[in-house]
Design a protein around this motif. Structure first.
Motif, PDB file in Angstrom:
ATOM      1  N   TRP A   1      88.300  35.723 112.435  1.00 12.62           N
ATOM      2  CA  TRP A   1      89.121  35.402 111.275  1.00 12.62           C
ATOM      3  C   TRP A   1      90.615  35.523 111.546  1.00 12.62           C
ATOM      4  O   TRP A   1      91.419  35.183 110.695  1.00 12.62           O
ATOM      5  CB  TRP A   1      88.727  36.305 110.099  1.00 12.62           C
ATOM      6  CG  TRP A   1      87.411  35.926 109.512  1.00 12.62           C
ATOM      7  CD1 TRP A   1      86.171  36.244 109.988  1.00 12.62           C
ATOM      8  CD2 TRP A   1      87.197  35.122 108.354  1.00 12.62           C
ATOM      9  NE1 TRP A   1      85.199  35.702 109.200  1.00 12.62           N
ATOM     10  CE2 TRP A   1      85.782  35.020 108.181  1.00 12.62           C
ATOM     11  CE3 TRP A   1      88.038  34.508 107.428  1.00 12.62           C
ATOM     12  CZ2 TRP A   1      85.209  34.298 107.128  1.00 12.62           C
ATOM     13  CZ3 TRP A   1      87.469  33.803 106.376  1.00 12.62           C
ATOM     14  CH2 TRP A   1      86.074  33.690 106.237  1.00 12.62           C
ATOM     15  N   ASP A   2      91.003  36.052 112.681  1.00  7.05           N
ATOM     16  CA  ASP A   2      92.417  36.178 113.023  1.00  7.05           C
ATOM     17  C   ASP A   2      93.179  36.992 111.982  1.00  7.05           C
ATOM     18  O   ASP A   2      94.303  36.658 111.595  1.00  7.05           O
ATOM     19  CB  ASP A   2      93.057  34.785 113.188  1.00  7.05           C
ATOM     20  CG  ASP A   2      94.404  34.849 113.915  1.00  7.05           C
ATOM     21  OD1 ASP A   2      94.580  35.777 114.728  1.00  7.05           O
ATOM     22  OD2 ASP A   2      95.266  33.983 113.652  1.00  7.05           O
ATOM     23  N   ASP A   3      92.528  38.051 111.479  1.00 10.69           N
ATOM     24  CA  ASP A   3      93.153  38.947 110.499  1.00 10.69           C
ATOM     25  C   ASP A   3      92.502  40.308 110.682  1.00 10.69           C
ATOM     26  O   ASP A   3      91.281  40.433 110.567  1.00 10.69           O
ATOM     27  CB  ASP A   3      92.944  38.420 109.081  1.00 10.69           C
ATOM     28  CG  ASP A   3      93.775  39.179 108.046  1.00 10.69           C
ATOM     29  OD1 ASP A   3      93.824  40.424 108.122  1.00 10.69           O
ATOM     30  OD2 ASP A   3      94.353  38.528 107.156  1.00 10.69           O
ATOM     31  N   ASP A   4      93.309  41.320 110.971  1.00 11.35           N
ATOM     32  CA  ASP A   4      92.776  42.652 111.244  1.00 11.35           C
ATOM     33  C   ASP A   4      92.050  43.252 110.043  1.00 11.35           C
ATOM     34  O   ASP A   4      91.261  44.187 110.207  1.00 11.35           O
ATOM     35  CB  ASP A   4      93.907  43.593 111.673  1.00 11.35           C
ATOM     36  CG  ASP A   4      94.476  43.246 113.040  1.00 11.35           C
ATOM     37  OD1 ASP A   4      93.787  42.531 113.789  1.00 11.35           O
ATOM     38  OD2 ASP A   4      95.609  43.676 113.334  1.00 11.35           O
ATOM     39  N   ARG A   5      92.315  42.737 108.847  1.00 17.11           N
ATOM     40  CA  ARG A   5      91.663  43.265 107.647  1.00 17.11           C
ATOM     41  C   ARG A   5      90.256  42.712 107.468  1.00 17.11           C
ATOM     42  O   ARG A   5      89.495  43.233 106.644  1.00 17.11           O
ATOM     43  CB  ARG A   5      92.498  42.942 106.409  1.00 17.11           C
ATOM     44  CG  ARG A   5      93.876  43.591 106.391  1.00 17.11           C
ATOM     45  CD  ARG A   5      94.712  43.032 105.254  1.00 17.11           C
ATOM     46  NE  ARG A   5      94.977  41.595 105.460  1.00 17.11           N
ATOM     47  CZ  ARG A   5      95.548  40.814 104.549  1.00 17.11           C
ATOM     48  NH1 ARG A   5      95.902  41.312 103.377  1.00 17.11           N
ATOM     49  NH2 ARG A   5      95.756  39.531 104.826  1.00 17.11           N
ATOM     50  N   VAL A   6      89.905  41.674 108.219  1.00 15.59           N
ATOM     51  CA  VAL A   6      88.580  41.061 108.128  1.00 15.59           C
ATOM     52  C   VAL A   6      87.715  41.569 109.276  1.00 15.59           C
ATOM     53  O   VAL A   6      88.097  41.479 110.447  1.00 15.59           O
ATOM     54  CB  VAL A   6      88.666  39.525 108.164  1.00 15.59           C
ATOM     55  CG1 VAL A   6      87.274  38.919 108.058  1.00 15.59           C
ATOM     56  CG2 VAL A   6      89.562  39.013 107.037  1.00 15.59           C
ATOM     57  N   VAL A   7      86.538  42.095 108.926  1.00 14.02           N
ATOM     58  CA  VAL A   7      85.606  42.613 109.915  1.00 14.02           C
ATOM     59  C   VAL A   7      84.365  41.715 109.916  1.00 14.02           C
ATOM     60  O   VAL A   7      83.553  41.773 108.987  1.00 14.02           O
ATOM     61  CB  VAL A   7      85.193  44.064 109.600  1.00 14.02           C
ATOM     62  CG1 VAL A   7      84.209  44.588 110.647  1.00 14.02           C
ATOM     63  CG2 VAL A   7      86.420  44.954 109.498  1.00 14.02           C
ATOM     64  N   PRO A   8      84.219  40.860 110.909  1.00 19.16           N
ATOM     65  CA  PRO A   8      83.027  40.009 110.965  1.00 19.16           C
ATOM     66  C   PRO A   8      81.797  40.855 111.316  1.00 19.16           C
ATOM     67  O   PRO A   8      81.829  41.656 112.243  1.00 19.16           O
ATOM     68  CB  PRO A   8      83.338  39.011 112.089  1.00 19.16           C
ATOM     69  CG  PRO A   8      84.804  39.161 112.368  1.00 19.16           C
ATOM     70  CD  PRO A   8      85.145  40.574 112.019  1.00 19.16           C
ATOM     71  N   ILE A   9      80.725  40.696 110.566  1.00 20.74           N
ATOM     72  CA  ILE A   9      79.484  41.389 110.886  1.00 20.74           C
ATOM     73  C   ILE A   9      78.315  40.411 110.758  1.00 20.74           C
ATOM     74  O   ILE A   9      78.351  39.483 109.947  1.00 20.74           O
ATOM     75  CB  ILE A   9      79.223  42.628 110.002  1.00 20.74           C
ATOM     76  CG1 ILE A   9      79.078  42.247 108.526  1.00 20.74           C
ATOM     77  CG2 ILE A   9      80.328  43.655 110.173  1.00 20.74           C
ATOM     78  CD1 ILE A   9      78.585  43.403 107.672  1.00 20.74           C
ATOM     79  N   ARG A  10      77.294  40.652 111.574  1.00 19.55           N
ATOM     80  CA  ARG A  10      76.101  39.820 111.501  1.00 19.55           C
ATOM     81  C   ARG A  10      75.220  40.310 110.362  1.00 19.55           C
ATOM     82  O   ARG A  10      74.897  41.495 110.264  1.00 19.55           O
ATOM     83  CB  ARG A  10      75.321  39.858 112.817  1.00 19.55           C
ATOM     84  CG  ARG A  10      74.092  38.965 112.785  1.00 19.55           C
ATOM     85  CD  ARG A  10      73.215  39.106 114.013  1.00 19.55           C
ATOM     86  NE  ARG A  10      72.019  38.276 113.864  1.00 19.55           N
ATOM     87  CZ  ARG A  10      70.927  38.650 113.198  1.00 19.55           C
ATOM     88  NH1 ARG A  10      70.883  39.846 112.649  1.00 19.55           N
ATOM     89  NH2 ARG A  10      69.890  37.824 113.090  1.00 19.55           N
ATOM     90  N   LEU A  11      74.838  39.380 109.503  1.00 14.28           N
ATOM     91  CA  LEU A  11      73.929  39.721 108.406  1.00 14.28           C
ATOM     92  C   LEU A  11      73.101  38.497 108.051  1.00 14.28           C
ATOM     93  O   LEU A  11      73.616  37.474 107.614  1.00 14.28           O
ATOM     94  CB  LEU A  11      74.711  40.197 107.170  1.00 14.28           C
ATOM     95  CG  LEU A  11      73.893  40.449 105.899  1.00 14.28           C
ATOM     96  CD1 LEU A  11      72.791  41.460 106.168  1.00 14.28           C
ATOM     97  CD2 LEU A  11      74.788  40.945 104.775  1.00 14.28           C
ATOM     98  N   ASP A  12      71.810  38.607 108.267  1.00 12.23           N
ATOM     99  CA  ASP A  12      70.847  37.595 107.859  1.00 12.23           C
ATOM    100  C   ASP A  12      70.127  38.143 106.638  1.00 12.23           C
ATOM    101  O   ASP A  12      69.384  39.134 106.736  1.00 12.23           O
ATOM    102  CB  ASP A  12      69.862  37.334 109.004  1.00 12.23           C
ATOM    103  CG  ASP A  12      68.809  36.287 108.664  1.00 12.23           C
ATOM    104  OD1 ASP A  12      68.669  35.935 107.476  1.00 12.23           O
ATOM    105  OD2 ASP A  12      68.114  35.835 109.585  1.00 12.23           O
ATOM    106  N   VAL A  13      70.347  37.532 105.477  1.00 12.48           N
ATOM    107  CA  VAL A  13      69.813  38.088 104.233  1.00 12.48           C
ATOM    108  C   VAL A  13      68.299  37.994 104.147  1.00 12.48           C
ATOM    109  O   VAL A  13      67.704  38.554 103.217  1.00 12.48           O
ATOM    110  CB  VAL A  13      70.461  37.432 102.998  1.00 12.48           C
ATOM    111  CG1 VAL A  13      71.970  37.596 103.022  1.00 12.48           C
ATOM    112  CG2 VAL A  13      70.073  35.955 102.885  1.00 12.48           C
ATOM    113  N   THR A  14      67.665  37.300 105.100  1.00 18.39           N
ATOM    114  CA  THR A  14      66.201  37.220 105.121  1.00 18.39           C
ATOM    115  C   THR A  14      65.590  38.209 106.099  1.00 18.39           C
ATOM    116  O   THR A  14      64.370  38.227 106.267  1.00 18.39           O
ATOM    117  CB  THR A  14      65.729  35.796 105.485  1.00 18.39           C
ATOM    118  OG1 THR A  14      66.059  35.515 106.850  1.00 18.39           O
ATOM    119  CG2 THR A  14      66.380  34.759 104.591  1.00 18.39           C
TER     120      THR A  14
END
Length: 235
Positions: free
Chosen positions: A44-57
């Protein structure tokens, strides 16, 4: 009262059209951190955004997210999918897969994060519904969103004692990749998410983001023929 300012937010389906707006507008309103959750997280090119893997199924994926994101104040159940064709022609397995994403996924995410929200003061959950929750022109998608609407009503009652605000967001066609093939007039995603966050911060339990959602919900109190004129008595 829930506020985005200084909050930590988790958005499922963060890579999509509505998901991107949920992330960017949360930051614009002062969120200190946003977990951008997706099956395939992106940068996301923003330190405030933390990408995480989440599959809701996937139960293990949900539990891992709830463990790693234990500082969340607001959970946004935005991930969803749609299918084409008539319900009577659709294989039951396809319907079950749709329900896994659109119904059981949001329920499972909310269940996993409910103790997190309670520990952090209550917080909030936003569930993304649809005007098709209330009118059956969306085939199996309408079925899944109608079920999610009722699940939201139940979760709202059950989580109220711990101080968690549960908001249902209803909207008509909106300009996202999911509606790329729709030629009808569409909402601007930015307007929809602005209304959702305005409603959240105002303490609302439901946001109707456009005129069609307002009209269709009002029609629920009328005879069935008001929503489905094809069944009106012929003269």
């Amino acid at each position: 009262m829930v506020t985005l300012n200084n909050a930590t937010v988790l958005v499922t389906g963060a890579n999509g059209g509505l998901g991107t707006e949920f992330v960017t507008q949360a930051l614009a309103r002062g969120a200190r951190k946003v977990y951008a959750a997706a099956r395939t997280p992106k940068d996301w090119d923003d330190d405030r955004v933390v990408p995480i893997r989440l599959d809701v199924t996937d139960a293990a994926s949900i539990e891992a997210a709830a463990t790693s994101a234990a500082d969340v104040d607001i959970v946004i159940n935005n991930a969803g999918q749609t299918t084409a064709g008539r319900l009577v022609d659709q294989p039951v397995g396809e319907l079950k897969a749709l329900m896994d994403t659109n119904l059981y996924g949001p329920i499972a995410v909310t269940k996993a994060f409910a103790p997190v929200l309670a520990a952090n003061g209550g917080g909030a959950v936003i569930n993304v519904h649809s005007v098709l929750s209330w009118i059956g022109i969306g085939s199996s998608y309408s079925v899944s969103k109608a079920a999610l609407w009722m699940a939201t009503n139940v979760l709202r009652l059950e989580l109220a004692p711990q101080g968690t605000q549960v908001l249902g967001l209803h909207l008509g066609y909106t300009d996202t990749p999911m509606t790329a093939g729709v030629t009808a007039e569409k909402n601007d995603p930015a307007d929809v998410i602005r209304d959702a966050y305005d409603g959240l911060e105002a303490g609302q339990l439901e946001v109707l983001a456009d005129d069609v959602s307002i009209q269709v919900k009002a029609g629920l109190a009328a005879p069935v023929e008001a929503l489905y004129p094809q069944f009106a008595p012929s003269r």
